[in-house]
Design a protein around this motif. Structure first.
Motif, short mmCIF file in Angstrom:
data_model
loop_
_atom_site.label_atom_id
_atom_site.label_comp_id
_atom_site.label_asym_id
_atom_site.label_seq_id
_atom_site.Cartn_x
_atom_site.Cartn_y
_atom_site.Cartn_z
N GLY A 143 0.73 -1.15 0.08
CA GLY A 143 0.03 0.04 -0.04
C GLY A 143 0.75 1.35 -0.06
O GLY A 143 0.57 2.17 -0.72
N ALA A 144 1.96 1.19 0.92
CA ALA A 144 2.70 2.53 0.89
C ALA A 144 3.70 2.62 -0.39
O ALA A 144 3.74 3.93 -1.04
CB ALA A 144 3.84 2.24 1.93
N ALA A 145 3.74 1.67 -0.87
CA ALA A 145 4.74 1.62 -2.37
C ALA A 145 3.75 2.23 -3.35
O ALA A 145 4.01 3.09 -4.11
CB ALA A 145 5.37 0.41 -2.84
N GLY A 146 2.56 1.72 -3.37
CA GLY A 146 1.52 2.14 -4.37
C GLY A 146 1.15 3.47 -4.26
O GLY A 146 1.20 4.29 -5.18
N VAL A 147 1.08 3.96 -2.85
CA VAL A 147 0.80 5.34 -2.78
C VAL A 147 2.00 6.45 -3.18
O VAL A 147 1.60 7.57 -3.84
CB VAL A 147 0.41 5.80 -0.99
N VAL A 148 3.01 5.97 -2.65
CA VAL A 148 4.39 6.55 -3.03
C VAL A 148 4.37 6.91 -4.62
O VAL A 148 4.62 8.02 -5.03
CB VAL A 148 5.80 6.11 -2.65
N LEU A 149 4.16 5.51 -5.30
CA LEU A 149 4.32 5.89 -6.96
C LEU A 149 3.20 6.66 -7.35
O LEU A 149 3.37 7.38 -8.34
CB LEU A 149 4.21 4.33 -7.40
N PHE A 150 2.15 6.60 -6.85
CA PHE A 150 0.92 7.55 -7.41
C PHE A 150 1.26 8.84 -7.26
O PHE A 150 1.23 9.94 -7.98
CB PHE A 150 -0.46 7.30 -6.46
N LEU A 151 1.69 9.20 -5.99
CA LEU A 151 2.10 10.76 -5.75
C LEU A 151 3.22 11.25 -6.38
O LEU A 151 3.28 12.17 -6.78
CB LEU A 151 2.36 10.59 -4.14
N ALA A 152 4.35 10.18 -6.81
CA ALA A 152 5.37 10.72 -7.41
C ALA A 152 4.95 10.96 -8.89
O ALA A 152 5.62 11.84 -9.52
CB ALA A 152 6.54 9.59 -7.36
N LEU A 153 4.13 10.04 -9.32
CA LEU A 153 3.85 10.06 -10.76
C LEU A 153 2.84 11.53 -11.00
O LEU A 153 3.04 12.20 -11.83
CB LEU A 153 3.05 9.23 -11.29
N ARG A 154 1.90 11.74 -9.88
CA ARG A 154 0.91 12.81 -10.12
C ARG A 154 1.63 14.17 -9.24
O ARG A 154 1.35 15.34 -10.23
CB ARG A 154 -0.26 12.53 -9.28
N TYR A 155 2.36 14.05 -8.44
CA TYR A 155 2.61 15.40 -7.62
C TYR A 155 4.35 15.16 -7.39
O TYR A 155 4.71 16.03 -6.36
CB TYR A 155 2.02 15.56 -6.29
N GLY A 156 5.10 14.74 -8.23
CA GLY A 156 6.60 14.50 -8.03
C GLY A 156 7.18 16.00 -7.79
O GLY A 156 8.11 16.15 -7.07
N ARG A 157 6.55 16.83 -8.70
CA ARG A 157 7.19 18.27 -8.76
C ARG A 157 6.97 19.04 -7.62
O ARG A 157 7.86 19.59 -7.18
CB ARG A 157 6.81 18.89 -9.97
#
Length: 408
Positions: free
Chosen positions: A189-203
């Motif tokens: 779950g943590a990995a999925g959330v981090v990947l999602f946040l990094a893709l959408r809000y990485g900047r």
């Protein structure tokens, strides 16, 4: 007095590591085996056991693991990870099957039980990204066509670590099926959330962490990483996974700046980690497991070569490039020791640590040699067999003509 002894011991360790690193660089070798040997020399049953600085070294070793995984995460963006997973996952599955199963089989044959089998499977599965990257640079192969295939296999192994480490952590802690499943669910779950946040809000995340002042950037990134690692460990998820996820979340100039600033710290504490692992391995326990370690090293060197060959063939690389890809993947190192360290700390199997130490020592020395010589040896062997094939092909028509004359 205790403080003075601690400073003397720890200062001697750091100075010794620096000298060993210079010695290894002079001969273009990985310093990892030398660090492990230093730990063996000054640990339990060694030449001069350390006492006062052991607790301090243990803390430094834990920071070393965290920084290793953080720097690994900084190498990749979330989009790169997703792209590699979609494109090269068959190579990752072949890699896992060919290289994890021998380790698990040896542990079961030695009667160590299923938990030790899972741990040893990870030890034999994961290649050393650090050693391989250095060898590719030394050999001038960074721009070769097969190099992206090698890196893809390494990326998939790194991704698998985010799932594998929580499983191992739960198993060595003696957690039941429910607790282990919960730990894995939290990690995924943590990995999925981090990947999602990094893709959408990485900047946005990178902008929050970013600073023009190197000192502030270093403090924020390092503090955030250790904080997340601590929270992950509190949730019974590996601290290393937390650090890896922080690295993935950062991108762009922030990731580049953090990588530059943290590289010396990573090298320092990673070296301390290898020494710490050696400190907790009695040299007298290595000879009894040396034969299994040597056999396992030979088998998994061949399976890694087969993995690289298959992955490069799938990518349409030439035959010579396939052999180069296979030979480059042989080295094991930092992550094999990280995985074995989890089991050693939990007291799972006394012989697992010595076997892992001997196994890594063999392959971290053999890896650069296979990277350099697998392709020439394979080419020589192919050319040697070609004359035999030509002789057999020319002999066959002559035999047919002779038979025809007898028939007439």
């Amino acid at each position: 007095m205790h403080s003075a002894v601690l400073l003397i011991e720890f200062g001697s360790i750091i100075l010794g590591l620096g000298l060993l690193g210079r010695f290894a660089a002079r001969f273009r070798l990985s310093p990892i085996p030398l660090y492990l040997l230093a730990g063996l020399a000054f640990g339990e049953g060694g030449l001069l056991p350390l006492g006062a600085s052991e607790e301090f070294v243990a803390t430094g070793a834990e920071i070393g693991v965290i920084l290793l995984l953080l720097m690994l995460g900084l190498e990749y963006t979330a989009s790169d990870l997703v792209s590699n997973l979609k494109t090269h996952y068959p190579s990752g599955l072949v890699d896992c099957a060919l290289n994890a199963l021998p380790g698990a089989a040896v542990a079961l044959l030695l009667g160590w039980g299923p938990v030790a089998a899972v741990v040893l499977a990870g030890v034999t599965w994961i290649s050393s990204s650090g050693v391989i990257a250095k060898v590719l640079g030394d050999l001038g192969r960074v721009g070769n066509r097969e190099t992206p295939v090698i890196l893809s296999v390494l990326v998939l192994e790194d991704l698998a670590m985010a799932v594998y480490l929580p499983i191992v952590t739960a198993l060595v802690a003696g957690a039941g099926l429910l607790a282990g499943s919960l730990t894995l669910a939290i990690a995924l779950g943590a990995a999925g959330v981090v990947l999602f946040l990094a893709l959408r809000y990485g900047r946005v995340i990178s902008r929050f962490v970013s600073s023009d002042d190197p000192e502030k950037l270093l403090l924020v990134v390092l503090g955030l990483t250790i904080l997340v690692a601590g929270v992950a460990q509190q949730l019974q998820v590996s601290a290393a996974v937390g650090a890896f996820l922080v690295g993935i979340a950062l991108s762009g100039e922030v990731a580049e700046g953090a990588h530059t600033l943290l590289s010396p710290l990573r090298d320092l504490f990673a070296a301390v980690f290898f020494v710490f692992f050696g400190l907790h391995t009695d040299p007298s326990s290595i000879p009894p497991v040396l034969l299994p370690a040597l056999g396992l090293a030979v088998v998994t060197a061949l399976t890694k070569i087969a993995t690289g060959y298959w992955a490069a063939r799938r990518a349409g690389i030439s035959v010579k490039g396939r052999w180069r890809a296979g030979g480059a993947l042989v080295a094991r190192g930092e992550f094999s020791i990280v995985i074995a360290g989890l089991a050693v700390s939990a007291g799972i199997e006394p012989s697992l640590g010595p076997l892992a130490t001997a196994y890594v020592l063999i392959l971290v020395v053999l890896g650069p040699l296979t990277a350099r010589y697998t392709e020439p040896v394979a080419t020589w062997w192919t050319r040697r067999r070609e004359p035999r094939r030509d002789t057999a092909q020319t002999a066959a028509p002559r035999a047919t003509e002779a038979d025809a004359q007898v028939a007439d």
